[in-house]
Design a protein around this motif. Structure first.
Motif, PDB file in Angstrom:
ATOM      1  N   ARG A  36       3.277   4.709 -11.321  1.00 22.90           N
ATOM      2  CA  ARG A  36       4.661   4.521 -10.340  1.00 22.90           C
ATOM      3  C   ARG A  36       5.878   4.533 -11.318  1.00 22.90           C
ATOM      4  O   ARG A  36       6.511   3.662 -12.069  1.00 22.90           O
ATOM      5  CB  ARG A  36       4.654   3.371  -9.088  1.00 22.90           C
ATOM      6  N   ASN A  59      10.515  -0.705  -4.312  1.00 22.31           N
ATOM      7  CA  ASN A  59       9.116  -0.240  -4.033  1.00 22.31           C
ATOM      8  C   ASN A  59       8.683   0.660  -3.705  1.00 22.31           C
ATOM      9  O   ASN A  59       7.519   0.805  -2.413  1.00 22.31           O
ATOM     10  CB  ASN A  59       9.122  -1.518  -2.611  1.00 22.31           C
ATOM     11  N   GLN A  60       8.423   1.781  -5.023  1.00 23.81           N
ATOM     12  CA  GLN A  60       8.068   2.876  -5.481  1.00 23.81           C
ATOM     13  C   GLN A  60       6.306   2.725  -5.112  1.00 23.81           C
ATOM     14  O   GLN A  60       6.153   1.800  -5.659  1.00 23.81           O
ATOM     15  CB  GLN A  60       8.054   4.027  -5.873  1.00 23.81           C
ATOM     16  N   PRO A  61       5.881   3.694  -4.065  1.00 26.52           N
ATOM     17  CA  PRO A  61       3.987   3.086  -3.941  1.00 26.52           C
ATOM     18  C   PRO A  61       3.983   4.015  -5.453  1.00 26.52           C
ATOM     19  O   PRO A  61       3.984   4.725  -5.948  1.00 26.52           O
ATOM     20  CB  PRO A  61       4.436   4.154  -2.993  1.00 26.52           C
TER      21      PRO A  61
END
Lengths: 115, 113
Positions: free
Chosen positions: B94, B99-101
């Motif tokens: 990631r 808060n990137q998946p």
């Protein structure tokens, strides 16, 4: 000690109706929640997420609801389509150093959409 | 766009053998992860890395080792294979912005007999 639980191993829904998948968690340190979809012989694919500062997040046919007091989240799919048939995983991430996002997964729910 | 690539897709090992599961990503992601999934269960974190040269244990690290010499590669090593390590192994990466998946590879199915 399972911190993320999906109590329904399977769910069957008629095409066009609403699918509701549920997830419960026990760790109050979780602050970011995600739903992943998985087809056989493939890796999980990200679907939608929600931060603990929100109670709802919507993306097209998919909506995730978060009830922090109940430690419960749900995924709504409306309308359900045959291509939605897959295993759905709920995952949660605790607040962590460097934003490491150490995901804790539920056991998964197999969703079958019937024509 | 290849994303996260795992090799091999399938492997059968004998007890006591060793092997390395390969994972490479072409998205220039700093964060990389290894998970295992046992039948009927969710994924469990084995090891993760926040950047080249930095690794740390997850929930189930025993029996495994990792290294991160480059941004692209994050191999997982089994030194003495045991039947309990029969599982499907997933690598993920990631972006470290917000808060990137995590993006997952298609997995390596490993059987130890």
């Amino acid at each position: 000690d399972q911190q993320v639980k999906q109590n329904s191993p399977s769910l069957s829904v008629q095409e066009g109706r609403i699918s509701i998948l549920n997830c419960d968690y026990t760790n109050s340190m979780f602050d970011y929640f995600l739903w992943y979809k998985k087809y056989p012989a493939e890796g999980p694919t990200f679907l939608i997420s929600i931060s603990s500062i929100k109670d709802k997040n919507e993306d097209g046919r998919f909506t995730v609801f978060l009830n922090k007091s109940a430690k419960h989240l749900s995924l709504h799919i409306v309308p359900s389509q045959p291509g939605d048939s897959a295993v759905y995983f709920c995952a949660a991430s605790p607040r962590g150093i460097q934003g490491a996002q150490k995901l804790v997964f539920g056991q998964g729910t197999r969703l079958t959409i019937n024509p | 766009n290849a994303g996260v690539t795992q090799t091999p897709k399938f492997r059968i090992l004998k007890i006591g053998q060793s092997m390395t599961l390969q994972c490479t990503q072409d998205m220039n992601h700093n964060y990389m992860y290894w998970y295992r999934q046992d039948p009927g269960m969710g994924l469990k974190l084995i090891y993760y890395s926040v950047g080249a040269g930095i690794t740390d244990k997850g929930e189930v690290p025993n029996g495994y080792n990792v290294s991160r010499s480059t941004t692209e590669d994050f191999p997982l090593r089994l030194e003495l294979a045991a039947p309990s390590q029969t599982s499907v192994y997933f690598c993920a990466s990631r972006n470290n912005v917000g808060n990137q998946p995590q993006h997952f590879g298609d997995g390596t199915r490993l059987s130890i007999l």
